[in-house]
Every structure is written in structure tokens, then in C-alpha cells.
Design an enzyme around this catalytic site. Structure first.
Site, PDB file in Angstrom:
ATOM      1  N   HIS A   1       8.243  -4.945   3.384  1.00  0.00           N
ATOM      2  CA  HIS A   1       8.759  -6.057   4.205  1.00  0.00           C
ATOM      3  C   HIS A   1      10.235  -6.366   3.932  1.00  0.00           C
ATOM      4  O   HIS A   1      10.823  -7.206   4.626  1.00  0.00           O
ATOM      5  CB  HIS A   1       7.934  -7.329   3.969  1.00  0.00           C
ATOM      6  CG  HIS A   1       6.498  -7.210   4.377  1.00  0.00           C
ATOM      7  ND1 HIS A   1       6.112  -6.844   5.653  1.00  0.00           N
ATOM      8  CD2 HIS A   1       5.339  -7.380   3.671  1.00  0.00           C
ATOM      9  CE1 HIS A   1       4.786  -6.803   5.710  1.00  0.00           C
ATOM     10  NE2 HIS A   1       4.294  -7.120   4.530  1.00  0.00           N
TER      11      HIS A   1
ATOM     12  N   ASP B   1      -0.458   0.313   4.760  1.00  0.00           N
ATOM     13  CA  ASP B   1      -0.701  -1.073   4.339  1.00  0.00           C
ATOM     14  C   ASP B   1      -1.288  -1.830   5.544  1.00  0.00           C
ATOM     15  O   ASP B   1      -1.015  -1.476   6.698  1.00  0.00           O
ATOM     16  CB  ASP B   1       0.616  -1.719   3.898  1.00  0.00           C
ATOM     17  CG  ASP B   1       0.423  -3.111   3.310  1.00  0.00           C
ATOM     18  OD1 ASP B   1       0.337  -3.220   2.078  1.00  0.00           O
ATOM     19  OD2 ASP B   1       0.362  -4.080   4.098  1.00  0.00           O
TER      20      ASP B   1
ATOM     21  N   HIS C   1      -0.506  -4.570   6.702  1.00  0.00           N
ATOM     22  CA  HIS C   1       0.540  -5.270   7.462  1.00  0.00           C
ATOM     23  C   HIS C   1       1.595  -4.280   7.937  1.00  0.00           C
ATOM     24  O   HIS C   1       1.833  -3.255   7.293  1.00  0.00           O
ATOM     25  CB  HIS C   1       1.201  -6.328   6.575  1.00  0.00           C
ATOM     26  CG  HIS C   1       0.233  -7.292   5.969  1.00  0.00           C
ATOM     27  ND1 HIS C   1      -0.266  -7.135   4.694  1.00  0.00           N
ATOM     28  CD2 HIS C   1      -0.350  -8.402   6.478  1.00  0.00           C
ATOM     29  CE1 HIS C   1      -1.113  -8.123   4.430  1.00  0.00           C
ATOM     30  NE2 HIS C   1      -1.187  -8.911   5.496  1.00  0.00           N
TER      31      HIS C   1
ATOM     32  N   ASP D   1      -4.741  -3.078   1.351  1.00  0.00           N
ATOM     33  CA  ASP D   1      -5.204  -4.413   1.746  1.00  0.00           C
ATOM     34  C   ASP D   1      -5.935  -4.429   3.088  1.00  0.00           C
ATOM     35  O   ASP D   1      -6.390  -5.486   3.527  1.00  0.00           O
ATOM     36  CB  ASP D   1      -4.057  -5.442   1.726  1.00  0.00           C
ATOM     37  CG  ASP D   1      -2.763  -4.940   2.313  1.00  0.00           C
ATOM     38  OD1 ASP D   1      -2.737  -3.807   2.843  1.00  0.00           O
ATOM     39  OD2 ASP D   1      -1.759  -5.685   2.275  1.00  0.00           O
TER      40      ASP D   1
HETATM   41  C1  SP5 Z   1       3.078  -6.136   0.811  1.00  0.00           C
HETATM   42  C2  SP5 Z   1       2.150  -7.054   1.516  1.00  0.00           C
HETATM   43  O1  SP5 Z   1       0.980  -6.737   1.699  1.00  0.00           O
HETATM   44  N1  SP5 Z   1       2.626  -8.225   1.897  1.00  0.00           N
HETATM   45  C3  SP5 Z   1       1.776  -9.087   2.630  1.00  0.00           C
HETATM   46  C4  SP5 Z   1       2.386 -10.410   2.809  1.00  0.00           C
HETATM   47  C5  SP5 Z   1       1.590 -11.167   3.790  1.00  0.00           C
HETATM   48  N2  SP5 Z   1       1.348 -12.471   3.309  1.00  0.00           N
HETATM   49  C6  SP5 Z   1       0.944 -13.339   4.346  1.00  0.00           C
HETATM   50  C7  SP5 Z   1       0.321 -14.537   3.751  1.00  0.00           C
HETATM   51  C8  SP5 Z   1      -0.247 -15.429   4.805  1.00  0.00           C
HETATM   52  C9  SP5 Z   1      -0.924 -16.579   4.194  1.00  0.00           C
HETATM   53  N3  SP5 Z   1      -1.887 -16.208   3.215  1.00  0.00           N
HETATM   54  C10 SP5 Z   1      -2.645 -17.324   2.768  1.00  0.00           C
HETATM   55  C11 SP5 Z   1      -3.015 -17.167   1.334  1.00  0.00           C
HETATM   56  C12 SP5 Z   1      -2.281 -18.150   0.497  1.00  0.00           C
HETATM   57  N4  SP5 Z   1      -2.268 -17.731  -0.872  1.00  0.00           N
HETATM   58 ZN    ZN Z   2       0.065  -5.787   3.173  1.00  0.00          ZN
END
Ligand code: SP5
Ligand code: ZN
Length: 354
Positions: free
Chosen positions: A170, A206, A208, A295
Site C-alpha cells: 500500500h 494479498d 487487498h 489475508d
Molecule cells: C498489507 C495489508 O494487508 N494491509 C491491509 C490494511 C487494511 N486495513 C483496513 C482496516 C479496516 C478496518 N479494520 C478494522 C479492524 C480494526 N482493528
Molecule cells: Zn491485505
């Protein structure tokens, strides 16, 4: 399962980043991108028979090619400035509060703000990616690990894997977010290019979309970016990128492929997506950089995809079908009990030892 025969690049410094928290919709929640992720991965790989190799500190000129000098200076210095400025009394991590978005500036020049608390938002594009005392050495170690894995492949290894944390996909050329600070996959690509590899394909599995890696290479024909991920249009991070109509620009037109998947997608839809990436790459690359996040797994708390361990193994086997050397760099994956097995399964698929 047969012994996993590949070098695994490790640095103790990757443990130094302790996120402590993620501020999500204003709420301080516990950080999920924990140091334990790296130690869990290391144990699983050693148990599977892989050889540990120490990361070499050889990435700084690659970092300068990947990111702007302003971003690098910010990441290196901001925690010290935060401490120096007395902010630790209120907040133990660097947290942004104002962002110089196009909507704020409407074309006005982006000044360098005097206040440290204002500068935090010039580079960090969300409130979840906090900077602590060990963030810079850890991010740098992760980038060095990625570059070391790329150099091992350039020297003849069929595959190498770097335990990169914090993750990287990211992070853009000039900014960071999504738990990422420096773009390890982009560093690996540029290390391969430096070693004389003409064409590199990024395969990002990944859960995302890797908006940072995509944007860094968006106008380049020599680096393909391909990604399968949960559909950002369904409300998932990174929200603003990762749509199927993003195909590249200029010389890079036709060198970018996004395959967004509906929430709930399991092995069948996932593997069809991975197959699409592999077919898109075809014979247009000489090496692969795999952004290996796990993930998308069914037990992972950060995505609604439902991929199984067998699905990850088959993902690795599809990447193997390209017949190209592979540099795998770790990205996401937050469910500690399955992180090791999912990663080992993918790497076993890549090395043909499942
Ligand atoms: C590298 C990677 O997998 N980054 C992912 C980042 C995405 N995070 C988004 C989080 C959205 C809210 N999550 C709620 C959980 C709060 N701890
Ligand atoms: Zn991710």
C-alpha cells in the site's frame, strides 16, 4: 509434505516496529500487524525445512529509486521530532490529523507545514498506520530483506522468500498507509531490474489491492502489475483503487490487471482469478515478484474472502506454471494460528513440493 527447499530471508530488525494501535473511524483499536507475525512465519518455515538467510543491507539506492526523498526523510525522522516536540505526553505514536488532499488545496501549492502534527498527514494517507520508535529500522530491514531475496534469485535461485514486515504494497512513491511504510515488492522489482532482469511481473495475492505497487509502475511497460483482491467497490480497503478498469497509462497501458472479487468468494472463484493473472502474464515476463499476503484466508479477520489452505497451495502451483523464477515478499495475513501453514502451503506450491 516434502522439505521446503528455498532460502528464507530474515532480519531481527523487522521485529522493531510495534504498531500499538490502529485508529479506525476515530476509535483506537489494537494493532493487528504485530511482530509475532514474523516470528510465527520464521518458525513455520524452519519447521518445513527452509534455510534462513540473513538480510543484507543493500537496499538504500533501491529505496531512493522507489520513494521520494521527502517520504524517506519523513519516515526516518518523524518519530524523533514527535518525541522532541513533547507529543508523547498525549500520544505514544505519530498520528496524523490534517491531510492536504486535493479537496483542501484545490490546486494551491503543498507547503511543508511547520508543525510536526501537521506534517504527519502530508505523507500518511490514513489514521491506521502509526509511526513508533522502531518503525523506520523495521521498514528498512523489510525492504533490505526483499532486495536480498531478489538478489538470490538473480544469482540463480529458482525461488526465494523474504519475511517482510511491516508489509509494503500500500506504500506509494510519496506516501504510506494500510499498515505499509516502504514498498518491499517494488524494491524487489527494482533489484531484479538492476541485476539485469528485463521484464518483471508482480503477482499480488494479498486480499487487498496493492495500490502502492500499482501506482509506482502504472506508466511502465517493463513491469506488469497483476492483482486478485476483494472488490474495493464493495466497501473494502483501499477503497479508491483496485478496479478492473485500471489498465495502465502511457507506455504502461495494458501492463496492469486487476481482478476484484465479491466478498465471500472461496477457492473456486479465487483460483479462477489467479489463473487470469497467470494467463495475462503469459510469456511477457522474465521473473515474478509475488506479493504474498495470506489475508484472503477464511479465518482472517481483515478480509471477507474464504480461501482455504489447499487454495493457497494451488495458488502457488498456478504461479509455478509460469516457469519463471519467483521472489516472494510477505504482505498481509493476520490470523496467527494459520499464518504459517498458509504461507508454507503457497511456497510449497511454488517450489513443487506439495
Ligand atoms: C498489507 C495489508 O494487508 N494491509 C491491509 C490494511 C487494511 N486495513 C483496513 C482496516 C479496516 C478496518 N479494520 C478494522 C479492524 C480494526 N482493528
Ligand atoms: Zn491485505
Amino acid at each position: 509434505m516434502a522439505k521446503l527447499d528455498l532460502p528464507v530471508v530474515w532480519s531481527d530488525d523487522v521485529l522493531r516496529h510495534v504498531p500499538d494501535a490502529e485508529i479506525w473511524i476515530g476509535v483506537r483499536t489494537p494493532g493487528t500487524e504485530l511482530p509475532e507475525r514474523a516470528t510465527v512465519l520464521r518458525s513455520a518455515l524452519v519447521r518445513a525445512g527452509a534455510r534462513l538467510v540473513e538480510a543484507r543491507p543493500l537496499g538504500d539506492e533501491l529505496l531512493a529509486q522507489t520513494h521520494t526523498p521527502e517520504l524517506l526523510a519523513h519516515l526516518e525522522g518523524v518519530y524523533g521530532q514527535w518525541a522532541e516536540g513533547g507529543y508523547l505526553e498525549y500520544q505514544n505514536r505519530v498520528v496524523p490529523y490534517v491531510f492536504p488532499t486535493p479537496a483542501m488545496l484545490e490546486g494551491l501549492p503543498v507547503r511543508r507545514p511547520t508543525a510536526t502534527h501537521a506534517r504527519a498527514g502530508q505523507f500518511c494517507y490514513d489514521t491506521m498506520t502509526l509511526v513508533g520508535p522502531g518503525t523506520w529500522p523495521a521498514a528498512r530491514a523489510a525492504a533490505h530483506a526483499a532486495a536480498t531475496a531478489a538478489d538470490l534469485v538473480a544469482a540463480g535461485e529458482r525461488a526465494a522468500y523474504a519475511i517482510c514486515r511491516p508489509p509494503g504494497h500500500h506504500a506509494t512513491r510519496s506516501g504510506f498507509g494500510g499498515s505499509c511504510y516502504l514498498n518491499n515488492a517494488a524494491v524487489a522489482v527494482l533489484a531484479l531490474r538492476r541485476a539485469g532482469v528485463a521484464r518483471v511481473a508482480v503477482v499480488d495475492v494479498d486480499a487487498h489491492h496493492g495500490n502502492g505497487t500499482q501506482s509506482i509502475f502504472y506508466d511502465r511497460a517493463d513491469v506488469l502489475y497483476t492483482s486478485v483482491h476483494v472488490d474495493p467497490g464493495e466497501g473494502w480497503f483501499p477503497h479508491y483503487a483496485g478496479f478492473a478498469d485500471e489498465t495502465g497509462t502511457g507506455a504502461g497501458e495494458g501492463a496492469n490487471l486487476n481482478v476484484p472479487l465479491a466478498p465471500g468468494t472461496g477457492d473456486e472463484g479465487w483460483l479462477a482469478g489467479v489463473r487470469e493473472l497467470v494467463e495475462f502474464i503469459g510469456d511477457r515476463a522474465d521473473a515474478v515478484v509475488l506479493s504474498l499476503g495470506v489475508d484472503a484466508a477464511k479465518d482472517d479477520p481483515e478480509s471477507p474472502l474464504q480461501v482455504t489452505e489447499d487454495g493457497y497451495g494451488r495458488t502457488g502451483e498456478l504461479v509455478r506454471e509460469l516457469g519463471l523464477p519467483v521472489v516472494a515478499v510477505h504482505e498481509g495475513g493476520y490470523h496467527l494460528p494459520t499464518l504459517g501453514p498458509l504461507t508454507v502451503a503457497t511456497l510449497a506450491g511454488i517450489t513443487g513440493t506439495r
